[in-house]
Write a protein that holds these residues in place. Structure first.
Motif, PDB file in Angstrom:
ATOM      1  N   VAL A 111       0.842  -1.199   0.000  1.00 23.19           N
ATOM      2  CA  VAL A 111       0.000   0.000   0.000  1.00 23.19           C
ATOM      3  C   VAL A 111       0.881   1.255   0.000  1.00 23.19           C
ATOM      4  N   PRO A 112       0.728   2.139  -0.995  1.00 22.64           N
ATOM      5  CA  PRO A 112       1.512   3.384  -0.983  1.00 22.64           C
ATOM      6  C   PRO A 112       1.071   4.268   0.183  1.00 22.64           C
ATOM      7  N   MET A 113       2.023   4.657   1.015  1.00 19.91           N
ATOM      8  CA  MET A 113       1.720   5.434   2.218  1.00 19.91           C
ATOM      9  C   MET A 113       2.245   6.862   2.086  1.00 19.91           C
ATOM     10  N   VAL A 114       1.447   7.805   2.581  1.00 15.87           N
ATOM     11  CA  VAL A 114       1.856   9.206   2.672  1.00 15.87           C
ATOM     12  C   VAL A 114       1.960   9.525   4.156  1.00 15.87           C
ATOM     13  N   LEU A 115       3.175   9.751   4.640  1.00 22.31           N
ATOM     14  CA  LEU A 115       3.405   9.893   6.074  1.00 22.31           C
ATOM     15  C   LEU A 115       4.172  11.176   6.386  1.00 22.31           C
ATOM     16  N   SER A 116       4.055  11.610   7.622  1.00 25.69           N
ATOM     17  CA  SER A 116       4.826  12.759   8.078  1.00 25.69           C
ATOM     18  C   SER A 116       6.293  12.368   8.200  1.00 25.69           C
ATOM     19  N   GLU A 117       7.161  13.335   7.987  1.00 31.77           N
ATOM     20  CA  GLU A 117       8.592  13.063   8.061  1.00 31.77           C
ATOM     21  C   GLU A 117       9.034  12.687   9.469  1.00 31.77           C
ATOM     22  N   LEU A 156      -5.749  13.564  -3.476  1.00 31.68           N
ATOM     23  CA  LEU A 156      -5.339  13.485  -4.878  1.00 31.68           C
ATOM     24  C   LEU A 156      -5.276  12.050  -5.381  1.00 31.68           C
ATOM     25  N   GLY A 157      -5.339  11.083  -4.446  1.00 35.49           N
ATOM     26  CA  GLY A 157      -5.385   9.687  -4.852  1.00 35.49           C
ATOM     27  C   GLY A 157      -4.053   8.978  -4.892  1.00 35.49           C
ATOM     28  N   VAL A 158      -3.008   9.556  -4.253  1.00 35.32           N
ATOM     29  CA  VAL A 158      -1.683   8.956  -4.376  1.00 35.32           C
ATOM     30  C   VAL A 158      -1.438   7.820  -3.388  1.00 35.32           C
ATOM     31  N   GLY A 159      -2.257   7.713  -2.345  1.00 38.48           N
ATOM     32  CA  GLY A 159      -2.026   6.654  -1.383  1.00 38.48           C
ATOM     33  C   GLY A 159      -2.853   6.811  -0.130  1.00 38.48           C
ATOM     34  N   VAL A 160      -2.442   6.097   0.920  1.00 40.38           N
ATOM     35  CA  VAL A 160      -3.113   6.098   2.218  1.00 40.38           C
ATOM     36  C   VAL A 160      -2.264   6.911   3.195  1.00 40.38           C
TER      37      VAL A 160
END
Length: 291
Positions: free
Chosen positions: A190-196, A233-237
């Motif tokens: 699963v592509p994840m979008v996370l804080s640094e 935008l649909g790039v990930g979770v």
């Protein structure tokens, strides 16, 4: 329905436009629209004609406006009666918080503080939530609104204001991230979008480690607000505190995933150096938050 809802309604009725009201209230038009929809649901009637520009009150909306004005006037009179003492205390306080915290807590806290201490100069700085605790530790801020870290430095004192669940969020259209439509999600794909950095990232890392999963990190961003935008935008979770999602203009474009076990919620509140809490100004702000 609370007093803040009534204040929001009065502002929308006065401005006759969600955009202008959002500027006055420092909240996004979508946030105001959701609050208005909730008020209409609770009132059981449509309060504004949506097809009109400027916005026009319906007959039910006019009755609601009168109720809101009378209720707020009674509340102001009560507060004036029980808060007769106005302090002559002077000085300045530097407070740091995220933009989301400023929407959620700051207006109410500072309104009450200013009523009691009108001569105190408040200096407000906003930025990435991950910088909050370091700012108060270094002395760059006198007090911060932050999430309580897992390990709080012995030199700091934290006062919880409210909890905020930590949520997995996905694009509204699940087809954009097909990996999460499976009965058994393979989280390594699963592509994840996370804080640094920060508490949210720490808890997400622990969640993946406990399952022996190496996450597929699509993007790392500074600030939780940007996570909601990228997920929309649909790039990930992504993973964000509920307070961030509630105040985001992109909230309607994402959905909350029912992920078990849930991540440990945040405790959001005030944090300051313990040795400074006896200073009159900080003590006054602390007591204001308590009330």
């Amino acid at each position: 329905m609370d007093y803040k809802d009534l204040q929001v309604f009065i502002s929308i009725a006065a401005q006759q436009n969600l955009g202008r009201a959002s500027q006055q209230l420092h909240a996004s038009p979508s946030t105001l629209s959701r609050r208005l929809a909730r008020m209409e649901q609770e009132a059981g009637a449509i309060l504004f004609k949506r097809d009109a520009q400027p916005l026009v009150l319906t007959p039910a909306g006019e009755l609601f406006r009168q109720h809101a004005e009378q209720t707020l006037a009674a509340w102001d009179a009560l507060r004036a009666a029980v808060n007769t003492e106005v302090s002559d205390m002077t000085g300045s306080i530097t407070l740091y918080c995220s933009v989301t915290a400023s929407y959620s807590f700051l207006a109410d806290l500072l309104t009450r503080f200013r009523e009691r201490y009108p001569k105190v100069d408040l200096r407000i700085h906003t930025g990435d939530a991950a910088e909050s605790i370091p700012r108060v530790e270094s002395g760059d801020a006198d007090v911060v609104i932050a999430a309580r870290p897992e390990q709080l430095s012995s030199g700091l004192t934290f006062k919880t204001i409210t909890p905020s669940p930590l949520l997995f969020i996905a694009p509204r259209s699940l087809g954009t991230v097909p990996q999460i439509t499976q009965a058994e999600i393979d989280w390594s794909t699963v592509p994840m979008v996370l804080s640094e950095s920060g508490l949210a990232r720490t808890r997400v890392n622990h969640w993946f480690d406990a399952r022996g999963v190496k996450p597929h990190i699509y993007a790392q961003v500074s600030g939780n607000e940007a996570i909601v935008s990228m997920v929309a935008l649909g790039v990930g979770v992504g993973v964000v505190p509920e307070l961030v999602l509630h105040n985001s203009p992109m909230a309607s474009r994402v959905r909350i995933l029912n992920v078990q076990p849930e991540l440990e919620p945040f405790a959001v509140g005030l944090c300051a150096q313990s040795q400074r809490l006896q200073e009159p100004l900080l003590q006054a702000l602390w007591q204001t938050a308590t009330r």
